[in-house]
Design a protein around this motif. Structure first.
Motif, PDB file in Angstrom:
ATOM      1  N   LYS A 191      14.723  24.336  -1.492  1.00 34.99           N
ATOM      2  CA  LYS A 191      13.416  23.769  -1.139  1.00 34.99           C
ATOM      3  C   LYS A 191      13.230  22.402  -1.774  1.00 34.99           C
ATOM      4  CE  LYS A 191      10.946  27.987  -0.168  1.00 34.99           C
ATOM      5  NZ  LYS A 191       9.773  28.795  -0.450  1.00 34.99           N
TER       6      LYS A 191
ATOM      7  N   GLN B 176       9.498  22.773   1.287  1.00 34.62           N
ATOM      8  CA  GLN B 176      10.154  23.060   2.571  1.00 34.62           C
ATOM      9  C   GLN B 176      11.654  23.213   2.347  1.00 34.62           C
ATOM     10  OE1 GLN B 176       8.513  23.420   5.521  1.00 34.62           O
ATOM     11  NE2 GLN B 176       6.591  23.099   4.409  1.00 34.62           N
TER      12      GLN B 176
ATOM     13  N   ASN C 101      15.252  22.486   2.890  1.00 41.10           N
ATOM     14  CA  ASN C 101      16.011  21.339   3.383  1.00 41.10           C
ATOM     15  C   ASN C 101      17.383  21.850   3.812  1.00 41.10           C
ATOM     16  OD1 ASN C 101      17.981  19.118   3.188  1.00 41.10           O
ATOM     17  ND2 ASN C 101      16.208  17.909   2.559  1.00 41.10           N
TER      18      ASN C 101
END
Length: 65
Positions: free
Chosen positions: A37, A41, A43
């Protein structure tokens, strides 16, 4: 169910068995996603990098210690 991978799976993954490697990656998928993350989010590039590092570590694993 044990939280540890069976020894036999680790040995097979070390020897290059694709199914065993996939089992190892599946076992650690949650950890891989967590550590991949960036700003909350996942990656994909970081996730792939972490997977490749884990696979490389499997081949370097020593059983003689």
């Amino acid at each position: 169910m044990s939280k540890l991978l069976p020894y036999e799976i680790i040995v097979k993954a070390h020897e290059g068995d694709p199914d065993a490697i996939e089992t190892v990656l599946s076992h650690y998928a949650g950890y891989i996603r967590y550590f991949s993350k960036v700003h909350g989010q996942v990656n994909a590039e970081v996730e792939e990098y972490v997977k490749q590092k884990l696979i490389a570590a499997l081949f370097k694993f020593r059983f003689d210690r």
